[in-house]
Enzyme design. Sequence first.
Site, PDB file in Angstrom:
ATOM      1  N   HIS A  56      -9.065   9.815   3.311  1.00 21.65           N
ATOM      2  CA  HIS A  56      -8.718   8.741   2.217  1.00 21.65           C
ATOM      3  C   HIS A  56      -8.966   9.169   0.867  1.00 21.65           C
ATOM      4  O   HIS A  56     -10.013   9.876   0.654  1.00 21.65           O
ATOM      5  CB  HIS A  56      -9.580   7.487   2.648  1.00 21.65           C
ATOM      6  CG  HIS A  56      -9.362   6.313   2.008  1.00 21.65           C
ATOM      7  ND1 HIS A  56      -9.183   6.053   0.416  1.00 21.65           N
ATOM      8  CD2 HIS A  56      -8.549   5.226   2.604  1.00 21.65           C
ATOM      9  CE1 HIS A  56      -8.542   4.763   0.394  1.00 21.65           C
ATOM     10  NE2 HIS A  56      -8.147   4.294   1.251  1.00 21.65           N
ATOM     11  N   GLU A 105       0.711  -1.285   0.033  1.00 16.80           N
ATOM     12  CA  GLU A 105       0.137  -0.143  -0.165  1.00 16.80           C
ATOM     13  C   GLU A 105       0.948   1.429  -0.044  1.00 16.80           C
ATOM     14  O   GLU A 105       1.998   1.345   0.130  1.00 16.80           O
ATOM     15  CB  GLU A 105      -0.824  -0.046   1.121  1.00 16.80           C
ATOM     16  CG  GLU A 105      -1.976  -1.335   1.219  1.00 16.80           C
ATOM     17  CD  GLU A 105      -3.049  -1.032   2.354  1.00 16.80           C
ATOM     18  OE1 GLU A 105      -2.712  -0.503   3.080  1.00 16.80           O
ATOM     19  OE2 GLU A 105      -3.875  -1.825   2.260  1.00 16.80           O
ATOM     20  N   ARG A 113      -0.884   8.954   1.738  1.00 19.22           N
ATOM     21  CA  ARG A 113      -2.369   9.435   1.579  1.00 19.22           C
ATOM     22  C   ARG A 113      -2.501  10.786   1.403  1.00 19.22           C
ATOM     23  O   ARG A 113      -3.527  11.298   0.782  1.00 19.22           O
ATOM     24  CB  ARG A 113      -3.261   8.835   2.601  1.00 19.22           C
ATOM     25  CG  ARG A 113      -3.355   7.276   2.317  1.00 19.22           C
ATOM     26  CD  ARG A 113      -4.396   6.786   3.542  1.00 19.22           C
ATOM     27  NE  ARG A 113      -4.294   5.276   3.380  1.00 19.22           N
ATOM     28  CZ  ARG A 113      -5.137   4.362   4.283  1.00 19.22           C
ATOM     29  NH1 ARG A 113      -5.488   4.829   5.472  1.00 19.22           N
ATOM     30  NH2 ARG A 113      -5.544   3.315   3.951  1.00 19.22           N
TER      31      ARG A 113
END
Length: 538
Positions: free
Chosen positions: A247, A123, A294
């Site tokens: 997010h 990720e 993010r």
Amino acid sequence: MADNRTSDVLIIGSGAAGLTAALNLADRFQVTVLAKGGFNEGSTAHAQGGIAAVLEEGDTFESHIEDTMVAGAGLNDRGTVEFVVENAPAAIERLAQLGVPFTAPSGEEGVKGNGGRWHLTREGGHSHRRIVHVDDATGWAVQDALLKAALAHPNIRMVPDMVAIDLATSRHEQPYSGAGHVWGCYAINRRTGRVELFTARATVLATGGAGRTYLFSTAPKGATGDGIAMAWRAGARVSNMEFMQFHPTCLYNHDVKNFLITEAVRGEGGHLLIPETGHRFMPDFDDRAELAPRDIVARAIDHEIKRLGLDYVHLDISHRDPAFVVAHFPTIYARLLDLGIDMTKQPIPVVPAQHYTCGGVIVDRDGRTDLPGLYAAGEVSQSGLHGANRLASNSLLECFVYGEAVARHIAHCWDDLPPPPPIRPWDESRVTDSDEEVVIKQNWTEIRRFMWNYVGIVRTTKRLERAQTRINMLKEEVADYYGHFRVTPDLVELRNLLQAAELIVRCALERKESRGLHYNADYPDRSLEARDTVLTPA
């Protein structure tokens, strides 16, 4: 009169942090766990991505630590990061023993790591494949395993539909004391409407974050900052509330709200594109492209949406093999297909949405707060792990490591924890039933909207001051309402939501720089010194 229910340890919250603490305490102590609604309604069950741990050959603790520090913009407490990262593999092993069915590797992929036991994905912000997962529904599988074990344990009493109102402290003792000790909490039973008193030698806050202060959020509806607000009112310090993580990829759909498209879609090759032109824009912002942390990805999307007047951007993984996409993201694939989107053939419309509260109640490495008898673990806390931005999949990990740490400290110091004294029952003799419920709905909507517009991904001092002005006006209104009418779950949540919003804005105004998740256009540069924003109750 309110019920008085006493146990050895009271845990407020039934997610990963709370149940981990409960299971580690229950062999020796009587534990009561309060759930705000049903046992599966918290943030844990909604977590799609996975859990970060060093399990692959060539990966190291130092690499995971460094990735966490980089994502956190240097504001992390390195000792805490080391503590959590080094305890991660053992936490994963215990979850596997508990029955969590982590996804196995397919073909050659992932076989080099962890003896070929589990597939590891990657990720944003991670330099290695280190995310162990259960397809794209890790949180649900973890919650299910923890909950089954908790319900089966004779020393754990699970109580659903209990909305915590306030911590029971020394000032509620009979007679009054100013010692600042926490003895449990008052909570309203959703089913009966009665306020009940739960007391214990040790109380653990595991109530999650404050995502619902924002208009668009992936957080469950109960994420109204309850634990943070209760701890603040009781006298505990709160820190770094300005760092609200957005997010980057929440589904844009008029009928379905708050459906998250996991980070792992980008980790497995998904591209972010401008809808009309198909331009892949993330390489314009960061060398790591879609695998940047993010905060960078969310700001880039926000920038392109505002620059081009878009409603959304596209997340596209249709260039990967369809069988691969379906196998890795079965839950998302099925849900999108129901909405007429085939992610194996077409892009997904996405927008940023509030996702995680990186700040919270200050705790030490044992999960202790400033108040004797009160502990905190998980998203409600500020442990020093996340710094100015949470690294993907470190949040569930924190729940397990700190849930165990809290339990270990309570057990070790049990003889030093006094039994609770007599506590006054809840007094509602001077209030009446409300005939103006519309006030709650109106104020709730107003808070979420001005927080989104004024305290969002990109901020200015003027916007923050406008938010603060609105909060000050609403504080008087909500306090007057709270003082005259019987408490209801909606009123409790409104009160906590407003308190959380105030703490976010106060922290944001104090930070005269841009760092991690906090970007103020009036202070675009990062200060040389990394300092926490610490608020102390008057």
